[in-house]
Design a protein around this motif. Structure first.
Motif, short mmCIF file in Angstrom:
data_model
loop_
_atom_site.label_atom_id
_atom_site.label_comp_id
_atom_site.label_asym_id
_atom_site.label_seq_id
_atom_site.Cartn_x
_atom_site.Cartn_y
_atom_site.Cartn_z
N ARG A 286 -4.52 -23.52 25.68
CA ARG A 286 -4.80 -23.94 26.67
C ARG A 286 -3.87 -23.85 27.89
NH1 ARG A 286 -7.53 -30.49 25.04
NH2 ARG A 286 -9.73 -28.73 24.00
N GLU A 287 -2.78 -23.26 27.62
CA GLU A 287 -2.40 -23.34 28.94
C GLU A 287 -2.17 -21.56 28.83
OE1 GLU A 287 -0.55 -25.27 30.27
OE2 GLU A 287 -0.80 -26.91 29.25
N VAL A 288 -2.74 -20.84 27.94
CA VAL A 288 -2.79 -19.02 27.71
C VAL A 288 -3.66 -18.31 29.09
CG1 VAL A 288 -2.68 -17.03 26.94
CG2 VAL A 288 -1.30 -19.15 25.57
N ILE A 289 -3.37 -18.09 30.58
CA ILE A 289 -4.78 -17.48 31.08
C ILE A 289 -4.69 -15.79 31.12
CG2 ILE A 289 -4.87 -16.74 33.43
CD1 ILE A 289 -3.01 -19.11 33.90
N LEU A 290 -5.73 -15.12 30.39
CA LEU A 290 -6.11 -14.31 29.86
C LEU A 290 -6.54 -13.35 31.24
CD1 LEU A 290 -8.29 -14.23 26.88
CD2 LEU A 290 -5.59 -13.58 27.04
N ALA A 291 -6.07 -12.43 31.33
CA ALA A 291 -5.98 -11.24 32.96
C ALA A 291 -6.67 -10.02 32.23
CB ALA A 291 -5.76 -11.36 34.06
N ILE A 292 -7.29 -9.05 32.90
CA ILE A 292 -7.75 -7.12 32.51
C ILE A 292 -7.13 -6.86 33.33
CG2 ILE A 292 -9.87 -5.93 32.84
CD1 ILE A 292 -10.35 -8.17 30.94
N ASN A 293 -6.64 -6.93 34.28
CA ASN A 293 -5.45 -6.18 35.08
C ASN A 293 -4.50 -7.36 35.41
OD1 ASN A 293 -7.42 -4.47 35.55
ND2 ASN A 293 -8.24 -5.67 37.15
N ARG A 294 -3.17 -6.35 35.27
CA ARG A 294 -2.19 -7.09 35.54
C ARG A 294 -1.71 -7.47 37.25
NH1 ARG A 294 3.55 -7.25 33.02
NH2 ARG A 294 3.18 -5.64 32.09
N PRO A 295 -1.58 -8.73 36.73
CA PRO A 295 -1.58 -9.56 38.34
C PRO A 295 -0.29 -9.66 38.87
CG PRO A 295 -1.88 -11.33 36.83
CD PRO A 295 -1.80 -9.76 35.82
N GLU A 296 -0.57 -9.78 40.14
CA GLU A 296 1.13 -9.83 41.15
C GLU A 296 1.03 -11.22 41.58
OE1 GLU A 296 1.32 -5.76 43.31
OE2 GLU A 296 1.26 -4.69 41.26
N GLY A 297 2.37 -11.46 42.26
CA GLY A 297 2.45 -12.35 43.07
C GLY A 297 2.45 -14.04 42.34
N LEU A 298 3.50 -13.93 41.38
CA LEU A 298 2.74 -14.98 40.56
C LEU A 298 3.64 -15.66 40.28
CD1 LEU A 298 -0.25 -14.42 38.17
CD2 LEU A 298 -0.59 -14.98 40.23
N SER A 299 3.69 -17.01 40.35
CA SER A 299 5.29 -18.00 40.41
C SER A 299 5.19 -17.62 38.12
CB SER A 299 4.79 -19.11 41.06
OG SER A 299 4.11 -19.71 39.63
N ALA A 332 -7.37 -20.61 24.61
CA ALA A 332 -8.44 -21.59 24.49
C ALA A 332 -9.43 -20.96 26.12
CB ALA A 332 -8.75 -22.59 23.79
N VAL A 333 -10.54 -20.22 25.73
CA VAL A 333 -11.16 -20.07 27.46
C VAL A 333 -12.62 -20.32 27.01
CG1 VAL A 333 -9.32 -18.08 27.73
CG2 VAL A 333 -12.08 -17.70 26.84
N THR A 334 -13.36 -20.53 28.01
CA THR A 334 -14.56 -20.94 28.39
C THR A 334 -15.62 -19.57 27.51
OG1 THR A 334 -14.35 -20.34 31.15
CG2 THR A 334 -14.26 -22.83 30.02
N ARG A 335 -16.34 -20.02 27.90
CA ARG A 335 -17.77 -19.22 27.10
C ARG A 335 -17.73 -18.14 28.42
NH1 ARG A 335 -23.48 -20.42 26.65
NH2 ARG A 335 -22.48 -22.82 26.72
N ASP A 336 -18.00 -19.04 29.41
CA ASP A 336 -18.32 -18.55 30.68
C ASP A 336 -16.85 -17.07 31.00
OD1 ASP A 336 -18.80 -17.57 33.55
OD2 ASP A 336 -17.27 -18.32 34.05
N LYS A 354 3.00 -19.97 32.09
CA LYS A 354 3.76 -20.05 32.50
C LYS A 354 4.85 -20.86 31.83
CE LYS A 354 2.76 -23.64 34.90
NZ LYS A 354 2.08 -24.78 36.11
N SER A 355 6.49 -20.85 31.50
CA SER A 355 7.23 -21.09 31.08
C SER A 355 7.73 -22.33 30.20
CB SER A 355 8.76 -20.22 31.54
OG SER A 355 9.12 -21.57 32.79
N LEU A 356 6.72 -23.36 31.52
CA LEU A 356 7.01 -24.53 31.55
C LEU A 356 6.22 -24.87 30.44
CD1 LEU A 356 7.61 -26.35 35.02
CD2 LEU A 356 8.31 -26.44 33.49
#
Lengths: 385, 222
Positions: A286-299, A332-336, A354-356
């Motif tokens: 649940r802590e893993v976020i998926l993205a299509i493009n490499r995002p920038e400017g994130l903590s 873990a992600v939603t159907r949406d 997130k490293s934390l």
């Protein structure tokens, strides 16, 4: 060598307790037998120890046939080289800590057994308590005596029956660390029966999930915890991939540590982990976020590039398995989210962690802080009531 | 003071103890550990002397010891004397009467040893006799001491069965208890009083010795 030190077990019976299980465990491996209470875990251990006579079974350990019902073989418990740590430890109450360990050392001269027993007690950090009576020891100390007694037998297999059930959290974390260190020294097959997934995450190299006496999933822990097709929530668990990693560098100034694992590199908070140390990681899905493009400017520190390898729906939640290098990571992600990102096997994605959010367990340098010591990590149990 | 009766009582007590304690340990442990068909019947038979009136028990034993019974004839063919009204007959009766006092405390003691402690002994690689000597016996020790005290004390005090089976034959079956009764019948209050006091001293001494004994064993395991 590795073959001969193996434990192979096949137990098949429907009464009195249904069991239909095949397993094998090699030297240096920890096979966690995980399942709810009453699923037959303890009976399985008792079969291996020879305390229960199964209807149909074949048990071979280190090349010796201990049980073969077809051939009418049943080696009595006292002639099996087996170390068993009982759930309630079953120490001999009239004997001291030393006396308990000496009892497992056969009929060698007393002086020799005495020294050997003290060596084993030192190995489980019980120096100074050798002549304390079993009844006067604390829960954690009793567990250590039981472990020393089991190992003193010089066993070909170590069986642990819910060894951490009777100790509190802080002690459990410590015992986890000690047992993990011990397992690397005593290279024998180890079976750990537990209903607490925290034990599995911390110690297991392999997992056998059983329910009503049947194996419902089995495999190395990294493979098993990354499977998207297991309904984890059904077992009252949060899905999360487990990996073994090594500490590459520590950046104390930034408070971070750099780990390497089969999926490449990961940045985690520097919880006092020692450089070069073997560390177990758990990444909650649940802590893993998926993205299509490499995002920038994130903590966040960890952006892993991979490819979707499987998707399974469990209720409203979708478990997406992402192949990152040789590793498989669960998200873990939603159907949406599945629809919006058009997630499907083969789709290239970035996994953001997130490293934390990463749990780390392992030996750490002095003054360190291990997340496993705190109540911050979730409690896993199959019995939510 | 009837020293012959005193010696006889002590002999009977010691003899009963020596023969009955091994039986009590074997039977008590078997009943505690094993499950078998007819276990309930065995337990009931062991307990029977507790509820049966001593005269009834004595009557049946007398019949069983008599010259017309197989047991009586067998004994007579071996020793050419009667089992009834003999010390040997008295000893045999004493064994049967004391069965519950010896078996029950020992059975309770073995029952109180957790099953996993017994199993742990096997997992430690101990053969059964070593597990028995090093683990089970020390843990059951208080029960065994209790059984010994009860058996000895009860043997000294038994009256009804002794009178029925043994009668009142000096140097053969006249125990202290019988002798006290005998003195009372003869209006010898002084003689009866001395012997009663003697039994009281023996009883107190027995308690003191067993107490010290069990405390020493307790210390050894401390």
């Amino acid at each position: 060598m590795r073959e001969t030190a193996m434990l192979t077990v096949g137990v098949h019976q429907s009464v009195p307790i249904p069991l239909d299980i095949d397993l094998s465990c090699g030297a240096g491996e920890v096979l966690a037998v995980f399942g709810p209470s009453g699923s037959g875990k303890t009976t399985l251990l008792r079969c291996i120890a020879g305390l229960h006579r199964p209807r149909r079974a074949r048990i071979v350990c280190a090349g010796e046939t201990w049980t073969d019902t077809d051939a009418g073989i049943h080696v009595p418990t006292e002639r099996r080289r087996v170390g068993l740590v009982f759930q309630d430890y079953a120490l001999f109450p009239h004997l001291t800590a030393r006396g308990n360990v000496m009892a497992a050392l056969g009929d060698r001269p007393r002086q020799e057994r005495c020294q050997e027993a003290d060596r084993w007690l030192a190995a489980v950090h019980l120096n100074g308590l050798e002549s304390r009576r079993a009844a006067a020891l604390s829960g954690g100390q009793r567990q250590r005596v039981a472990l020393a007694r089991a190992l003193a037998r010089d066993p070909h297999v170590l069986l642990l029956d819910e060894p951490f059930a009777a100790v509190d959290r802080a002690i459990r974390t410590k015992l986890h660390d000690e047992l993990d260190a011990l397992r690397r020294r005593v290279r024998i097959p180890m079976l750990l029966v537990t209903h607490d997934f925290q034990d599995v995450v911390r110690l297991a190299t392999d997992v056998l999930v059983i329910e009503r006496g049947r194996a419902i999933a089995a495999g190395p822990i990294e493979t098993l915890t990354s499977r998207a097709d297991i309904p984890w929530s059904h077992h009252a668990l949060d899905a999360g991939s487990v990996f073994d990693g090594r500490v590459r560098t520590r950046e104390r100034a930034r408070g971070l540590a750099d780990l390497e694992f089969t999926g490449g590199g990961l940045v985690v908070p520097d919880r006092g982990l020692a450089i070069g140390a073997h560390v177990r990681l758990r990444i909650p899905a649940r802590e893993v976020i998926l993205a299509i493009n490499r995002p920038e400017g994130l903590s966040l520190h960890n952006i892993l590039e991979g490819r979707v390898s499987a998707i399974t729906q469990h209720g409203d939640e979708h478990l997406v398995q992402v192949a990152v290098g040789d590793a498989r990571l669960l998200a873990a992600v939603t159907r949406d989210a599945v629809n919006r990102l058009a997630l499907a096997p083969g789709r290239p994605v970035f996994a953001l962690i997130k490293s934390l959010s990463i749990d780390t367990f392992g030996p750490h340098a002095a003054g360190g802080f291990n997340r496993g010591d705190t109540s911050a990590s979730p409690e896993y149990t199959t019995d939510p009531r | 003071m009837d020293w012959t009766a005193f010696t006889l009582s002590i002999q009977l007590g010691a003899g009963t103890l020596a023969l009955l304690l091994p039986i009590g340990v074997a039977l008590g442990r078997t009943l505690a550990v094993h499950r078998f068909a007819g276990k309930g019947i065995v337990e009931a038979l062991v307990a029977l002397p507790l509820v049966l009136p001593p005269t009834v028990l004595g009557f049946y034993l007398l019949v069983a010891f008599g010259g017309r019974s197989p047991l009586g004839r067998f004994f007579a063919s071996l020793t050419s004397q009667s089992l009834a009204f003999s010390f040997e007959g008295l000893l045999l009766a004493s064994l049967l009467v004391n069965l519950p006092f010896a078996v029950q405390p020992i059975q309770r003691a073995f029952e109180s040893i957790p099953v996993d402690v017994r199993e742990a002994a096997a997992c430690c690689g101990m053969p059964w006799w070593r597990a028995w000597l090093a683990i089970e016996l020390p843990l059951a020790w208080p029960g065994i001491v209790t059984a010994a005290v009860l058996t000895f004390a009860h043997t000294l005090g038994e009256f009804g069965v002794v009178l029925m089976v043994g009668g009142n034959i000096p140097a053969e079956t006249r125990t202290l208890s019988i002798a006290i009764y005998d003195r009372m019948q003869a209006f010898d209050d002084r003689g009866a009083g001395i012997m009663a006091a003697m039994l009281l001293i023996v009883a107190l001494a027995t308690l003191a010795i067993t107490n010290a004994l069990s405390r020493r064993v307790g210390r050894r395991h401390a």
